[in-house]
Scaffold this motif. Structure first.
Motif, PDB file in Angstrom:
ATOM      1  N   ASN A 159       0.803  -1.235   0.007  1.00 28.08           N
ATOM      2  CA  ASN A 159       0.076   0.020  -0.079  1.00 28.08           C
ATOM      3  C   ASN A 159       0.980   1.208   0.039  1.00 28.08           C
ATOM      4  N   GLY A 160       2.016   1.177   0.519  1.00 31.99           N
ATOM      5  CA  GLY A 160       2.870   2.518   0.817  1.00 31.99           C
ATOM      6  C   GLY A 160       3.716   2.720  -0.417  1.00 31.99           C
ATOM      7  N   VAL A 172       2.907   3.641   8.717  1.00 33.92           N
ATOM      8  CA  VAL A 172       3.025   3.246  10.148  1.00 33.92           C
ATOM      9  C   VAL A 172       2.681   1.721  10.178  1.00 33.92           C
ATOM     10  N   HIS A 183       0.337  -0.469  15.146  1.00 32.95           N
ATOM     11  CA  HIS A 183       0.059   0.793  15.667  1.00 32.95           C
ATOM     12  C   HIS A 183      -0.813   1.636  14.783  1.00 32.95           C
ATOM     13  N   ARG A 226      -4.682   3.211  13.594  1.00 38.25           N
ATOM     14  CA  ARG A 226      -5.772   3.871  14.142  1.00 38.25           C
ATOM     15  C   ARG A 226      -5.434   4.390  15.612  1.00 38.25           C
ATOM     16  N   LYS A 227      -4.415   4.838  15.843  1.00 33.64           N
ATOM     17  CA  LYS A 227      -4.107   5.617  17.118  1.00 33.64           C
ATOM     18  C   LYS A 227      -3.767   7.144  16.772  1.00 33.64           C
ATOM     19  N   GLY A 228      -4.053   7.305  15.514  1.00 34.60           N
ATOM     20  CA  GLY A 228      -3.917   8.892  15.261  1.00 34.60           C
ATOM     21  C   GLY A 228      -2.350   9.390  14.976  1.00 34.60           C
ATOM     22  N   TYR A 229      -1.593   8.531  14.708  1.00 32.21           N
ATOM     23  CA  TYR A 229       0.045   8.556  14.570  1.00 32.21           C
ATOM     24  C   TYR A 229       0.137   9.159  13.097  1.00 32.21           C
ATOM     25  N   ALA A 230      -0.437   8.659  12.021  1.00 27.54           N
ATOM     26  CA  ALA A 230      -0.042   9.137  10.728  1.00 27.54           C
ATOM     27  C   ALA A 230      -0.695  10.618  10.713  1.00 27.54           C
ATOM     28  N   TRP A 247      -0.107  11.114  -3.346  1.00 22.85           N
ATOM     29  CA  TRP A 247      -0.846  10.254  -4.299  1.00 22.85           C
ATOM     30  C   TRP A 247      -0.855   8.816  -3.750  1.00 22.85           C
ATOM     31  N   ALA A 302      -9.096   7.416   3.166  1.00 27.54           N
ATOM     32  CA  ALA A 302     -10.032   7.882   4.366  1.00 27.54           C
ATOM     33  C   ALA A 302      -9.130   9.011   5.283  1.00 27.54           C
ATOM     34  N   LEU A 303      -7.939   8.641   5.270  1.00 30.72           N
ATOM     35  CA  LEU A 303      -6.861   9.475   6.143  1.00 30.72           C
ATOM     36  C   LEU A 303      -7.009  10.500   5.558  1.00 30.72           C
TER      37      LEU A 303
HETATM   38  C1  COA Z   1      -2.737   4.768   5.878  1.00 34.75           C
HETATM   39  C2  COA Z   1      -1.784   4.756   7.212  1.00 34.75           C
HETATM   40  C3  COA Z   1      -0.604   5.523   7.183  1.00 34.75           C
HETATM   41  C4  COA Z   1      -2.890   5.338   8.394  1.00 34.75           C
HETATM   42  O1  COA Z   1      -2.090   5.544   9.476  1.00 34.75           O
HETATM   43  P1  COA Z   1      -2.713   5.466  11.113  1.00 34.75           P
HETATM   44  O2  COA Z   1      -1.787   5.997  11.876  1.00 34.75           O
HETATM   45  O3  COA Z   1      -3.500   4.356  11.311  1.00 34.75           O
HETATM   46  O4  COA Z   1      -3.956   6.845  10.722  1.00 34.75           O
HETATM   47  P2  COA Z   1      -4.566   7.544  11.658  1.00 34.75           P
HETATM   48  O5  COA Z   1      -4.854   6.722  13.080  1.00 34.75           O
HETATM   49  O6  COA Z   1      -3.959   8.858  12.114  1.00 34.75           O
HETATM   50  O7  COA Z   1      -6.183   7.736  11.112  1.00 34.75           O
HETATM   51  C5  COA Z   1      -6.767   8.973  10.859  1.00 34.75           C
HETATM   52  C6  COA Z   1      -8.183   8.513  10.170  1.00 34.75           C
HETATM   53  O8  COA Z   1      -8.099   7.995   9.138  1.00 34.75           O
HETATM   54  C7  COA Z   1      -8.800   7.255   8.581  1.00 34.75           C
HETATM   55  N1  COA Z   1      -8.406   5.818   8.488  1.00 34.75           N
HETATM   56  C8  COA Z   1      -7.315   5.290   8.916  1.00 34.75           C
HETATM   57  N2  COA Z   1      -7.073   4.002   8.679  1.00 34.75           N
HETATM   58  C9  COA Z   1      -8.228   3.463   8.277  1.00 34.75           C
HETATM   59  C10 COA Z   1      -8.553   2.371   7.935  1.00 34.75           C
HETATM   60  N3  COA Z   1      -7.999   1.437   7.971  1.00 34.75           N
HETATM   61  N4  COA Z   1     -10.008   2.144   7.378  1.00 34.75           N
HETATM   62  C11 COA Z   1     -10.794   3.313   7.507  1.00 34.75           C
HETATM   63  N5  COA Z   1     -10.611   4.588   7.856  1.00 34.75           N
HETATM   64  C12 COA Z   1      -9.231   4.735   8.124  1.00 34.75           C
HETATM   65  C13 COA Z   1      -9.922   7.357   9.760  1.00 34.75           C
HETATM   66  O9  COA Z   1     -10.922   8.299   9.736  1.00 34.75           O
HETATM   67  C14 COA Z   1      -8.918   7.686  11.125  1.00 34.75           C
HETATM   68  O10 COA Z   1      -9.634   8.144  12.091  1.00 34.75           O
HETATM   69  P3  COA Z   1     -10.477   7.318  13.258  1.00 34.75           P
HETATM   70  O11 COA Z   1      -9.229   6.156  13.773  1.00 34.75           O
HETATM   71  O12 COA Z   1     -10.644   8.377  14.461  1.00 34.75           O
HETATM   72  O13 COA Z   1     -11.565   6.847  12.523  1.00 34.75           O
HETATM   73  C15 COA Z   1      -1.566   3.297   7.492  1.00 34.75           C
HETATM   74  O14 COA Z   1      -2.729   2.392   7.518  1.00 34.75           O
HETATM   75  C16 COA Z   1      -0.544   2.652   6.913  1.00 34.75           C
HETATM   76  O15 COA Z   1       0.834   2.920   7.154  1.00 34.75           O
HETATM   77  N6  COA Z   1      -0.752   1.908   5.940  1.00 34.75           N
HETATM   78  C17 COA Z   1       0.353   1.199   5.175  1.00 34.75           C
HETATM   79  C18 COA Z   1       1.193   2.016   4.156  1.00 34.75           C
HETATM   80  C19 COA Z   1       0.102   3.257   3.628  1.00 34.75           C
HETATM   81  O16 COA Z   1      -0.635   2.819   2.988  1.00 34.75           O
HETATM   82  N7  COA Z   1       0.767   4.332   3.505  1.00 34.75           N
HETATM   83  C20 COA Z   1      -0.003   5.605   2.797  1.00 34.75           C
HETATM   84  C21 COA Z   1       0.707   5.702   1.108  1.00 34.75           C
HETATM   85  S1  COA Z   1      -0.378   6.886   0.441  1.00 34.75           S
END
Ligand code: COA
Length: 234
Positions: free
Chosen positions: A86-87, A150, A154, A156-160, A183, A193-194
């Motif tokens: 995904n990343g 992330v 870890h 869904r803890k608001g880290y990203a 992108w 969603a983030l």
């Molecule tokens: C995308 C990613 C960075 C999100 O990191 P995270 O720390 O879990 O995100 P947050 O906790 O800050 O999430 C903030 C909001 O984003 C949305 N969100 C995050 N993950 C979600 C999921 N799996 N499904 C639906 N909504 C999601 C929600 O609205 C969330 O708020 P909530 O938990 O209060 O509902 C993480 O899933 C990740 O690292 N994925 C693999 C690599 C990747 O995809 N990187 C991004 C490339 S563009």
């Protein structure tokens, strides 16, 4: 000439006050002692803050440079194929030796002021939970992109969210960029969603522009201007 010195990294206040010679000679002792020097007209120039390291920390996370000891955490993240796909993109498995070597090389790399990679650590115990990097930096147009990951344990803890807001603040308010772009693969529901939740505007879609997991995917472009950021986060 002294007043017009525009070398990169020279604080504007130092150049404007004509303190370039004094700055060059005294910067290290001053930084080591955490003191300040004063101009001839007694205007204070705090070298530790005008040429120091920005602290990027929020309520939950802090962003810091990579250390050689981080290899284990990142090696574990790299083995999480779904998250890595995904990343960015999947690669064949790496040895521990290579993971250690790459982390040490990264830790010793000289970073650009605008193009860098930082480790996301928890405020509570300084544990690495992910990383964030800037790329595709265009200084003429004032735009940049970033990537973030992330570790799955870890999520869904608001880290990203917090890490992105911190990096945008640095790029907008310290480096004078005017627009951030990201992108996101169209199958990456979490990241879509983030970015919507953070207030990014969906600006476009490149159809069938990447191949992974046996299928083609679109890429969705998100953008946020400095004005949009200021309205929401300043
Ligand atoms: C995308 C990613 C960075 C999100 O990191 P995270 O720390 O879990 O995100 P947050 O906790 O800050 O999430 C903030 C909001 O984003 C949305 N969100 C995050 N993950 C979600 C999921 N799996 N499904 C639906 N909504 C999601 C929600 O609205 C969330 O708020 P909530 O938990 O209060 O509902 C993480 O899933 C990740 O690292 N994925 C693999 C690599 C990747 O995809 N990187 C991004 C490339 S563009």
């Amino acid at each position: 000439m002294r007043h017009r010195d525009r070398r990169p990294g020279l604080p504007a206040e130092v150049a404007a006050a004509g303190l370039i010679d004094e700055y060059r000679v005294r910067v290290h002792p001053v930084l080591a002692g955490g003191g300040e020097i004063r101009s001839r007209n007694r205007w204070p120039v705090c070298l530790a803050s005008c040429h120091g390291i920005v602290r990027l920390g929020g309520e939950r996370v802090r962003l810091r440079g990579r250390e050689p000891e981080d290899w284990e955490a990142f090696h574990a993240f790299d083995e999480d194929s779904e998250a890595v796909r995904n990343g960015w993109r999947l690669e064949p498995p790496r040895s521990v030796a290579r993971a250690k070597k790459e982390t040490t090389e990264d830790a010793e790399k000289e970073w650009d002021l605008d193009e860098f990679s930082l480790v996301i650590v928890t405020k509570q115990d300084d544990a690495p939970v992910g990383s964030i990097n800037t790329h595709t930096v265009d200084r003429l147009h004032g735009t940049f992109s970033y990537g973030i990951a992330v570790g799955t344990p870890h999520h869904r803890k608001g880290y990203a969210s917090e890490a992105i807001v911190l990096v945008l603040r640095y790029m907008f308010y310290e480096r004078r960029f005017q627009k951030a772009e990201a992108w996101v693969y169209s199958s990456n529901e979490a990241s879509l969603a983030l970015h919507r939740r953070l207030g990014f505007v969906e600006e476009g879609r490149r159809r069938r522009s990447r191949y992974a997991n046996g299928r083609y995917d679109d890429e969705v472009l998100f953008g946020m201007t400095v004005e949009e950021y200021t309205e929401r986060y300043a």
